[in-house]
Design a protein around this motif. Structure first.
Motif, PDB file in Angstrom:
ATOM      1  N   LEU A  28      22.746  37.050  38.662  1.00 44.32           N
ATOM      2  CA  LEU A  28      23.184  38.277  39.332  1.00 44.32           C
ATOM      3  C   LEU A  28      24.283  38.056  40.364  1.00 44.32           C
ATOM      4  O   LEU A  28      24.984  39.002  40.730  1.00 44.32           O
ATOM      5  CB  LEU A  28      21.988  38.950  40.000  1.00 44.32           C
ATOM      6  CG  LEU A  28      20.937  39.511  39.045  1.00 44.32           C
ATOM      7  CD1 LEU A  28      19.760  40.069  39.842  1.00 44.32           C
ATOM      8  CD2 LEU A  28      21.528  40.569  38.157  1.00 44.32           C
ATOM      9  N   ALA A  29      24.464  36.830  40.818  1.00 43.05           N
ATOM     10  CA  ALA A  29      25.510  36.555  41.811  1.00 43.05           C
ATOM     11  C   ALA A  29      26.900  36.850  41.262  1.00 43.05           C
ATOM     12  O   ALA A  29      27.838  37.059  42.030  1.00 43.05           O
ATOM     13  CB  ALA A  29      25.424  35.103  42.276  1.00 43.05           C
ATOM     14  N   ALA A  30      27.057  36.894  39.958  1.00 46.41           N
ATOM     15  CA  ALA A  30      28.359  37.186  39.358  1.00 46.41           C
ATOM     16  C   ALA A  30      28.604  38.681  39.221  1.00 46.41           C
ATOM     17  O   ALA A  30      29.750  39.112  39.101  1.00 46.41           O
ATOM     18  CB  ALA A  30      28.470  36.527  37.992  1.00 46.41           C
ATOM     19  N   LEU A  31      27.557  39.466  39.250  1.00 45.34           N
ATOM     20  CA  LEU A  31      27.724  40.905  39.011  1.00 45.34           C
ATOM     21  C   LEU A  31      28.359  41.645  40.181  1.00 45.34           C
ATOM     22  O   LEU A  31      29.156  42.555  39.973  1.00 45.34           O
ATOM     23  CB  LEU A  31      26.380  41.539  38.650  1.00 45.34           C
ATOM     24  CG  LEU A  31      25.796  41.126  37.310  1.00 45.34           C
ATOM     25  CD1 LEU A  31      24.489  41.886  37.052  1.00 45.34           C
ATOM     26  CD2 LEU A  31      26.776  41.364  36.188  1.00 45.34           C
ATOM     27  N   PHE A  32      28.001  41.292  41.409  1.00 46.26           N
ATOM     28  CA  PHE A  32      28.549  42.024  42.555  1.00 46.26           C
ATOM     29  C   PHE A  32      30.062  41.869  42.675  1.00 46.26           C
ATOM     30  O   PHE A  32      30.779  42.879  42.766  1.00 46.26           O
ATOM     31  CB  PHE A  32      27.851  41.620  43.854  1.00 46.26           C
ATOM     32  CG  PHE A  32      28.379  42.370  45.042  1.00 46.26           C
ATOM     33  CD1 PHE A  32      28.121  43.725  45.200  1.00 46.26           C
ATOM     34  CD2 PHE A  32      29.170  41.740  45.980  1.00 46.26           C
ATOM     35  CE1 PHE A  32      28.624  44.431  46.281  1.00 46.26           C
ATOM     36  CE2 PHE A  32      29.677  42.430  47.065  1.00 46.26           C
ATOM     37  CZ  PHE A  32      29.402  43.779  47.215  1.00 46.26           C
ATOM     38  N   PRO A  33      30.612  40.637  42.658  1.00 44.43           N
ATOM     39  CA  PRO A  33      32.078  40.549  42.738  1.00 44.43           C
ATOM     40  C   PRO A  33      32.774  41.165  41.523  1.00 44.43           C
ATOM     41  O   PRO A  33      33.846  41.753  41.662  1.00 44.43           O
ATOM     42  CB  PRO A  33      32.372  39.054  42.847  1.00 44.43           C
ATOM     43  CG  PRO A  33      31.110  38.355  42.614  1.00 44.43           C
ATOM     44  CD  PRO A  33      29.991  39.332  42.711  1.00 44.43           C
ATOM     45  N   ALA A  34      32.151  41.069  40.346  1.00 46.17           N
ATOM     46  CA  ALA A  34      32.747  41.685  39.157  1.00 46.17           C
ATOM     47  C   ALA A  34      32.771  43.204  39.307  1.00 46.17           C
ATOM     48  O   ALA A  34      33.761  43.856  38.984  1.00 46.17           O
ATOM     49  CB  ALA A  34      31.972  41.285  37.907  1.00 46.17           C
ATOM     50  N   GLY A  35      31.679  43.764  39.802  1.00 45.23           N
ATOM     51  CA  GLY A  35      31.629  45.213  40.033  1.00 45.23           C
ATOM     52  C   GLY A  35      32.612  45.655  41.093  1.00 45.23           C
ATOM     53  O   GLY A  35      33.234  46.717  40.985  1.00 45.23           O
ATOM     54  N   LEU A  36      32.780  44.830  42.129  1.00 46.26           N
ATOM     55  CA  LEU A  36      33.732  45.134  43.194  1.00 46.26           C
ATOM     56  C   LEU A  36      35.157  45.171  42.643  1.00 46.26           C
ATOM     57  O   LEU A  36      35.927  46.081  42.948  1.00 46.26           O
ATOM     58  CB  LEU A  36      33.599  44.103  44.312  1.00 46.26           C
ATOM     59  CG  LEU A  36      34.362  44.339  45.593  1.00 46.26           C
ATOM     60  CD1 LEU A  36      33.925  45.644  46.253  1.00 46.26           C
ATOM     61  CD2 LEU A  36      34.146  43.169  46.542  1.00 46.26           C
ATOM     62  N   CYS A  37      35.486  44.200  41.807  1.00 49.57           N
ATOM     63  CA  CYS A  37      36.818  44.188  41.177  1.00 49.57           C
ATOM     64  C   CYS A  37      37.005  45.398  40.267  1.00 49.57           C
ATOM     65  O   CYS A  37      38.060  46.035  40.282  1.00 49.57           O
ATOM     66  CB  CYS A  37      37.014  42.907  40.378  1.00 49.57           C
ATOM     67  SG  CYS A  37      37.277  41.457  41.380  1.00 49.57           S
ATOM     68  N   GLY A  38      35.997  45.707  39.468  1.00 47.90           N
ATOM     69  CA  GLY A  38      36.090  46.856  38.570  1.00 47.90           C
ATOM     70  C   GLY A  38      36.224  48.169  39.330  1.00 47.90           C
ATOM     71  O   GLY A  38      37.024  49.030  38.961  1.00 47.90           O
ATOM     72  N   ALA A  39      35.456  48.320  40.404  1.00 46.12           N
ATOM     73  CA  ALA A  39      35.533  49.546  41.206  1.00 46.12           C
ATOM     74  C   ALA A  39      36.893  49.681  41.881  1.00 46.12           C
ATOM     75  O   ALA A  39      37.461  50.779  41.952  1.00 46.12           O
ATOM     76  CB  ALA A  39      34.418  49.564  42.240  1.00 46.12           C
ATOM     77  N   THR A  40      37.432  48.573  42.362  1.00 43.94           N
ATOM     78  CA  THR A  40      38.747  48.619  42.993  1.00 43.94           C
ATOM     79  C   THR A  40      39.827  48.953  41.971  1.00 43.94           C
ATOM     80  O   THR A  40      40.743  49.733  42.256  1.00 43.94           O
ATOM     81  CB  THR A  40      39.059  47.284  43.684  1.00 43.94           C
ATOM     82  OG1 THR A  40      38.042  47.023  44.652  1.00 43.94           O
ATOM     83  CG2 THR A  40      40.397  47.323  44.374  1.00 43.94           C
ATOM     84  N   ALA A  41      39.738  48.376  40.772  1.00 42.79           N
ATOM     85  CA  ALA A  41      40.699  48.695  39.718  1.00 42.79           C
ATOM     86  C   ALA A  41      40.636  50.188  39.370  1.00 42.79           C
ATOM     87  O   ALA A  41      41.674  50.838  39.189  1.00 42.79           O
ATOM     88  CB  ALA A  41      40.434  47.840  38.483  1.00 42.79           C
ATOM     89  N   LEU A  42      39.447  50.723  39.304  1.00 33.72           N
ATOM     90  CA  LEU A  42      39.289  52.153  39.028  1.00 33.72           C
ATOM     91  C   LEU A  42      39.886  52.995  40.153  1.00 33.72           C
ATOM     92  O   LEU A  42      40.565  53.995  39.898  1.00 33.72           O
ATOM     93  CB  LEU A  42      37.812  52.489  38.838  1.00 33.72           C
ATOM     94  CG  LEU A  42      37.487  53.924  38.454  1.00 33.72           C
ATOM     95  CD1 LEU A  42      38.126  54.269  37.116  1.00 33.72           C
ATOM     96  CD2 LEU A  42      35.987  54.117  38.389  1.00 33.72           C
ATOM     97  N   ALA A  43      39.679  52.579  41.399  1.00 29.89           N
ATOM     98  CA  ALA A  43      40.251  53.310  42.538  1.00 29.89           C
ATOM     99  C   ALA A  43      41.778  53.279  42.500  1.00 29.89           C
ATOM    100  O   ALA A  43      42.434  54.284  42.800  1.00 29.89           O
ATOM    101  CB  ALA A  43      39.740  52.720  43.849  1.00 29.89           C
TER     102      ALA A  43
END
Length: 111
Positions: A47-62
């Motif tokens: 799960l340690a990989a999911l938070f930074p991946a989600g952060l990158c994905g959310a920023t790309a969407l923004a």
């Protein structure tokens, strides 16, 4: 027959608004690539990989959602001969890059 094309917001196509949008598009693509690379770590670090991946994905969407507004602001600024830098966006990207790097290093060393 009436023309359906909208008038340009500034008189010189290829100027700063277009280059700025293309630059943010490259940033968006890079964020999706980083998110995909982090997701590949899921099997190794969990799960340690999911938070930074989600952060990158959310920023790309923004970035994608704010592109139209960013272009309009830049174009209007060129027409008025007064363009201000988007300091918040640049600072957010600095914070994001540092946070993702720290989280990725912690995921490797701690887990």
């Amino acid at each position: 027959m009436a023309s359906t094309t909208r008038p340009s917001l500034h008189q010189d196509p290829g100027l700063q608004p277009e280059r700025t949008v293309m630059s943010w598009d490259r940033t968006l693509l890079a964020l999706f690539v980083v998110a995909a690379m982090l997701l590949r770590w899921y099997s190794a670090v969990g799960l340690a990989a999911l938070f930074p991946a989600g952060l990158c994905g959310a920023t790309a969407l923004a970035i994608h959602v704010t592109q139209r507004r960013r272009y309009a602001v830049q174009s209007t600024g060129i027409a008025a001969e007064r363009v201000e830098a988007d300091v918040f966006a640049v600072l957010w990207m600095v914070v994001l890059v540092v946070a993702v790097a720290v989280l990725a290093v912690l995921a490797i060393w701690v887990l």
